[in-house]
Motif scaffolding. Structure first.
Motif, PDB file in Angstrom:
ATOM      1  N   PHE A  40      -8.220   0.811  -8.280  1.00  0.00           N
ATOM      2  CA  PHE A  40      -8.522   0.633  -6.865  1.00  0.00           C
ATOM      3  C   PHE A  40      -9.946   1.127  -6.572  1.00  0.00           C
ATOM      4  O   PHE A  40     -10.732   0.443  -5.915  1.00  0.00           O
ATOM      5  CB  PHE A  40      -7.497   1.390  -6.018  1.00  0.00           C
ATOM      6  N   SER A  41     -10.284   2.319  -7.094  1.00  0.00           N
ATOM      7  CA  SER A  41     -11.620   2.898  -6.874  1.00  0.00           C
ATOM      8  C   SER A  41     -12.706   1.960  -7.380  1.00  0.00           C
ATOM      9  O   SER A  41     -13.761   1.831  -6.761  1.00  0.00           O
ATOM     10  CB  SER A  41     -11.770   4.234  -7.606  1.00  0.00           C
ATOM     11  N   GLU A  42     -12.418   1.324  -8.516  1.00  0.00           N
ATOM     12  CA  GLU A  42     -13.438   0.455  -9.108  1.00  0.00           C
ATOM     13  C   GLU A  42     -13.692  -0.811  -8.283  1.00  0.00           C
ATOM     14  O   GLU A  42     -14.694  -1.492  -8.492  1.00  0.00           O
ATOM     15  CB  GLU A  42     -13.063   0.105 -10.558  1.00  0.00           C
ATOM     16  N   LEU A  43     -12.786  -1.115  -7.366  1.00  0.00           N
ATOM     17  CA  LEU A  43     -13.003  -2.275  -6.493  1.00  0.00           C
ATOM     18  C   LEU A  43     -13.852  -1.897  -5.277  1.00  0.00           C
ATOM     19  O   LEU A  43     -14.256  -2.763  -4.506  1.00  0.00           O
ATOM     20  CB  LEU A  43     -11.658  -2.840  -6.002  1.00  0.00           C
ATOM     21  N   PRO A  45     -17.224  -0.081  -3.273  1.00  0.00           N
ATOM     22  CA  PRO A  45     -18.637   0.250  -3.509  1.00  0.00           C
ATOM     23  C   PRO A  45     -18.746   1.724  -3.919  1.00  0.00           C
ATOM     24  O   PRO A  45     -17.944   2.547  -3.474  1.00  0.00           O
ATOM     25  CB  PRO A  45     -19.303   0.002  -2.157  1.00  0.00           C
ATOM     26  N   LYS A  46     -19.736   2.029  -4.742  1.00  0.00           N
ATOM     27  CA  LYS A  46     -19.866   3.394  -5.290  1.00  0.00           C
ATOM     28  C   LYS A  46     -19.751   4.492  -4.239  1.00  0.00           C
ATOM     29  O   LYS A  46     -19.070   5.490  -4.453  1.00  0.00           O
ATOM     30  CB  LYS A  46     -21.196   3.535  -6.027  1.00  0.00           C
ATOM     31  N   GLU A  47     -20.362   4.281  -3.090  1.00  0.00           N
ATOM     32  CA  GLU A  47     -20.395   5.380  -2.101  1.00  0.00           C
ATOM     33  C   GLU A  47     -19.034   5.646  -1.462  1.00  0.00           C
ATOM     34  O   GLU A  47     -18.817   6.678  -0.857  1.00  0.00           O
ATOM     35  CB  GLU A  47     -21.473   5.146  -1.042  1.00  0.00           C
ATOM     36  N   GLU A  48     -18.107   4.710  -1.598  1.00  0.00           N
ATOM     37  CA  GLU A  48     -16.778   4.926  -0.992  1.00  0.00           C
ATOM     38  C   GLU A  48     -15.773   5.486  -1.995  1.00  0.00           C
ATOM     39  O   GLU A  48     -14.646   5.812  -1.646  1.00  0.00           O
ATOM     40  CB  GLU A  48     -16.241   3.604  -0.421  1.00  0.00           C
ATOM     41  N   ARG A  49     -16.166   5.571  -3.275  1.00  0.00           N
ATOM     42  CA  ARG A  49     -15.204   5.943  -4.318  1.00  0.00           C
ATOM     43  C   ARG A  49     -14.717   7.376  -4.199  1.00  0.00           C
ATOM     44  O   ARG A  49     -13.592   7.679  -4.566  1.00  0.00           O
ATOM     45  CB  ARG A  49     -15.795   5.707  -5.706  1.00  0.00           C
ATOM     46  N   CYS A  53      -8.782   7.197  -1.250  1.00  0.00           N
ATOM     47  CA  CYS A  53      -7.488   7.207  -0.552  1.00  0.00           C
ATOM     48  C   CYS A  53      -7.633   6.779   0.899  1.00  0.00           C
ATOM     49  O   CYS A  53      -6.670   6.337   1.519  1.00  0.00           O
ATOM     50  CB  CYS A  53      -6.826   8.586  -0.631  1.00  0.00           C
ATOM     51  N   ALA A  54      -8.832   6.930   1.454  1.00  0.00           N
ATOM     52  CA  ALA A  54      -9.022   6.599   2.865  1.00  0.00           C
ATOM     53  C   ALA A  54      -9.723   5.253   3.053  1.00  0.00           C
ATOM     54  O   ALA A  54      -9.941   4.822   4.175  1.00  0.00           O
ATOM     55  CB  ALA A  54      -9.833   7.698   3.545  1.00  0.00           C
ATOM     56  N   ALA A  55     -10.069   4.598   1.942  1.00  0.00           N
ATOM     57  CA  ALA A  55     -10.856   3.363   2.048  1.00  0.00           C
ATOM     58  C   ALA A  55      -9.960   2.125   2.029  1.00  0.00           C
ATOM     59  O   ALA A  55      -8.794   2.191   1.646  1.00  0.00           O
ATOM     60  CB  ALA A  55     -11.841   3.305   0.884  1.00  0.00           C
ATOM     61  N   ARG A  56     -10.525   1.005   2.449  1.00  0.00           N
ATOM     62  CA  ARG A  56      -9.824  -0.277   2.348  1.00  0.00           C
ATOM     63  C   ARG A  56     -10.659  -1.221   1.491  1.00  0.00           C
ATOM     64  O   ARG A  56     -11.874  -1.280   1.624  1.00  0.00           O
ATOM     65  CB  ARG A  56      -9.627  -0.912   3.733  1.00  0.00           C
ATOM     66  N   VAL A  57      -9.980  -1.970   0.621  1.00  0.00           N
ATOM     67  CA  VAL A  57     -10.659  -2.942  -0.230  1.00  0.00           C
ATOM     68  C   VAL A  57     -10.488  -4.318   0.407  1.00  0.00           C
ATOM     69  O   VAL A  57      -9.371  -4.696   0.764  1.00  0.00           O
ATOM     70  CB  VAL A  57     -10.057  -2.917  -1.661  1.00  0.00           C
ATOM     71  N   PRO A  58     -11.599  -5.067   0.577  1.00  0.00           N
ATOM     72  CA  PRO A  58     -11.473  -6.395   1.186  1.00  0.00           C
ATOM     73  C   PRO A  58     -10.666  -7.351   0.299  1.00  0.00           C
ATOM     74  O   PRO A  58     -10.630  -7.201  -0.927  1.00  0.00           O
ATOM     75  CB  PRO A  58     -12.923  -6.874   1.316  1.00  0.00           C
ATOM     76  N   LYS A  59     -10.039  -8.307   0.959  1.00  0.00           N
ATOM     77  CA  LYS A  59      -9.211  -9.286   0.249  1.00  0.00           C
ATOM     78  C   LYS A  59      -9.972  -9.965  -0.890  1.00  0.00           C
ATOM     79  O   LYS A  59      -9.430 -10.177  -1.974  1.00  0.00           O
ATOM     80  CB  LYS A  59      -8.738 -10.337   1.264  1.00  0.00           C
ATOM     81  N   SER A  60     -11.249 -10.286  -0.662  1.00  0.00           N
ATOM     82  CA  SER A  60     -12.026 -10.984  -1.695  1.00  0.00           C
ATOM     83  C   SER A  60     -12.051 -10.190  -2.997  1.00  0.00           C
ATOM     84  O   SER A  60     -12.040 -10.763  -4.088  1.00  0.00           O
ATOM     85  CB  SER A  60     -13.460 -11.230  -1.209  1.00  0.00           C
ATOM     86  N   ASP A  89      -6.302  -8.906   5.900  1.00  0.00           N
ATOM     87  CA  ASP A  89      -5.638  -8.830   4.588  1.00  0.00           C
ATOM     88  C   ASP A  89      -6.309  -7.874   3.593  1.00  0.00           C
ATOM     89  O   ASP A  89      -6.109  -7.980   2.387  1.00  0.00           O
ATOM     90  CB  ASP A  89      -5.482 -10.225   3.942  1.00  0.00           C
ATOM     91  N   SER A  90      -7.115  -6.946   4.120  1.00  0.00           N
ATOM     92  CA  SER A  90      -7.681  -5.925   3.235  1.00  0.00           C
ATOM     93  C   SER A  90      -6.556  -4.949   2.864  1.00  0.00           C
ATOM     94  O   SER A  90      -5.520  -4.917   3.523  1.00  0.00           O
ATOM     95  CB  SER A  90      -8.813  -5.176   3.938  1.00  0.00           C
ATOM     96  N   MET A  91      -6.767  -4.167   1.801  1.00  0.00           N
ATOM     97  CA  MET A  91      -5.711  -3.256   1.351  1.00  0.00           C
ATOM     98  C   MET A  91      -6.172  -1.812   1.270  1.00  0.00           C
ATOM     99  O   MET A  91      -7.272  -1.530   0.800  1.00  0.00           O
ATOM    100  CB  MET A  91      -5.206  -3.669  -0.029  1.00  0.00           C
ATOM    101  N   SER A  92      -5.289  -0.935   1.710  1.00  0.00           N
ATOM    102  CA  SER A  92      -5.503   0.501   1.490  1.00  0.00           C
ATOM    103  C   SER A  92      -4.936   0.811   0.112  1.00  0.00           C
ATOM    104  O   SER A  92      -4.246  -0.015  -0.492  1.00  0.00           O
ATOM    105  CB  SER A  92      -4.739   1.301   2.539  1.00  0.00           C
ATOM    106  N   PHE A  93      -5.183   2.032  -0.375  1.00  0.00           N
ATOM    107  CA  PHE A  93      -4.628   2.408  -1.674  1.00  0.00           C
ATOM    108  C   PHE A  93      -3.100   2.320  -1.645  1.00  0.00           C
ATOM    109  O   PHE A  93      -2.475   1.875  -2.604  1.00  0.00           O
ATOM    110  CB  PHE A  93      -5.088   3.818  -2.077  1.00  0.00           C
ATOM    111  N   GLU A  94      -2.492   2.703  -0.523  1.00  0.00           N
ATOM    112  CA  GLU A  94      -1.020   2.663  -0.440  1.00  0.00           C
ATOM    113  C   GLU A  94      -0.495   1.224  -0.452  1.00  0.00           C
ATOM    114  O   GLU A  94       0.531   0.943  -1.066  1.00  0.00           O
ATOM    115  CB  GLU A  94      -0.531   3.451   0.775  1.00  0.00           C
ATOM    116  N   ASP A  95      -1.225   0.306   0.192  1.00  0.00           N
ATOM    117  CA  ASP A  95      -0.852  -1.116   0.131  1.00  0.00           C
ATOM    118  C   ASP A  95      -0.896  -1.588  -1.323  1.00  0.00           C
ATOM    119  O   ASP A  95      -0.002  -2.293  -1.806  1.00  0.00           O
ATOM    120  CB  ASP A  95      -1.843  -1.993   0.923  1.00  0.00           C
TER     121      ASP A  95
END
Length: 196
Positions: A40-43, A45-49, A53-60, A89-95
C-alpha cells in the motif's frame, strides 16, 4: 540498497494494537498484513509514505495491482471496497486490507459470495436484475466484437441464469438466492475473480 534501513522499521509503522485488531477483523495473518502495508505504501507518493495509515490511494493506482490488472470487474471491485466519501473509489489502508482479505484463500465462501454479489450489482440496488446480468455477461465474455453475444444468445443465457437462480420467480436474484447458487457451484465465486 536505497531505503534498506527504513525497511527494517516497516513493522513498527503499524502500532501493535492495531495490528492485532487487523488480524481479528480480516482473514489475513500478521505477515500478510505487514506485506499489505508495504504494498500500500509503495502506491503512495514518497512524502505520504510516512503516514500511510492515514492516506488514500487513488483508484488509478489501485488498478495497477497484479490482482486487479486483468480482472474484468476491476472498476466494480474498487467501487465496492472503497469507503471514499467523495465517490472517487480511492482506498484507505483499511479498504485495501478488506479487499485483500476477501481475495485471500482463507476467506469463507459466504464472505466471498457476499462481495461477489455486491460487485455484480452494477446499479447498487441490492438485487441482480436483467441489466446487471447483461453487464455481468459482457464483463465475462469481453467487449471484443468476436466474443460478444448476439442479443438472442444473451437473452437465452439470462433466461438460463434466472431459471437456475431465481427461486421466488420475481425476475431478479437477491443475495440469498445468489448465495444458494454459489453454495452449489463453488466455481461461480471464481468467476468473480474472488479466487485465484
Amino acid at each position: 540498497a536505497e531505503g534498506s534501513g527504513a525497511m527494517g522499521g516497516s513493522a513498527s509503522l503499524i502500532p501493535q494494537d492495531l495490528l492485532g485488531e487487523y488480524q481479528e477483523l480480516t482473514f489475513l495473518s500478521k505477515q500478510e498484513i505487514l506485506l499489505a502495508y508495504k504494498r500500500f505504501s509503495e502506491l503512495l507518493p514518497k512524502e505520504e509514505r510516512e503516514n500511510a495509515c492515514a492516506a488514500r490511494v487513488p483508484k488509478s493506482q489501485i488498478l495497477t495491482l497484479p490482482e486487479l490488472r486483468a480482472n474484468p470487474f476491476q472498476h466494480r471491485i474498487c467501487h465496492v471496497f472503497s469507503t471514499s466519501e467523495t465517490g472517487d473509489d480511492s482506498m484507505s489502508f483499511e479498504d485495501f486490507l478488506d479487499m485483500l482479505s476477501v481475495f485471500s484463500d482463507s476467506a469463507t465462501t459466504d464472505i466471498k459470495s457476499h462481495y461477489a454479489f455486491r460487485i455484480f450489482d452494477f446499479d447498487n440496488d441490492g438485487i441482480l436484475d436483467r441489466r446487471d446480468l447483461e453487464k455481468l455477461v459482457n464483463c465475462l465474455t469481453g467487449q471484443g466484437e468476436e466474443s460478444r453475444l448476439s442479443s438472442a444468445e444473451m437473452e437465452q443465457l439470462i433466461q438460463n441464469i434466472l431459471e437456475e437462480s431465481d427461486i421466488d420467480k420475481d425476475g431478479t436474484i437477491n443475495l440469498s438466492e445468489f448465495q444458494h447458487v454459489v453454495s452449489r457451484s463453488p466455481d461461480f465465486a471464481r468467476c468473480g475473480g474472488l479466487q485465484r
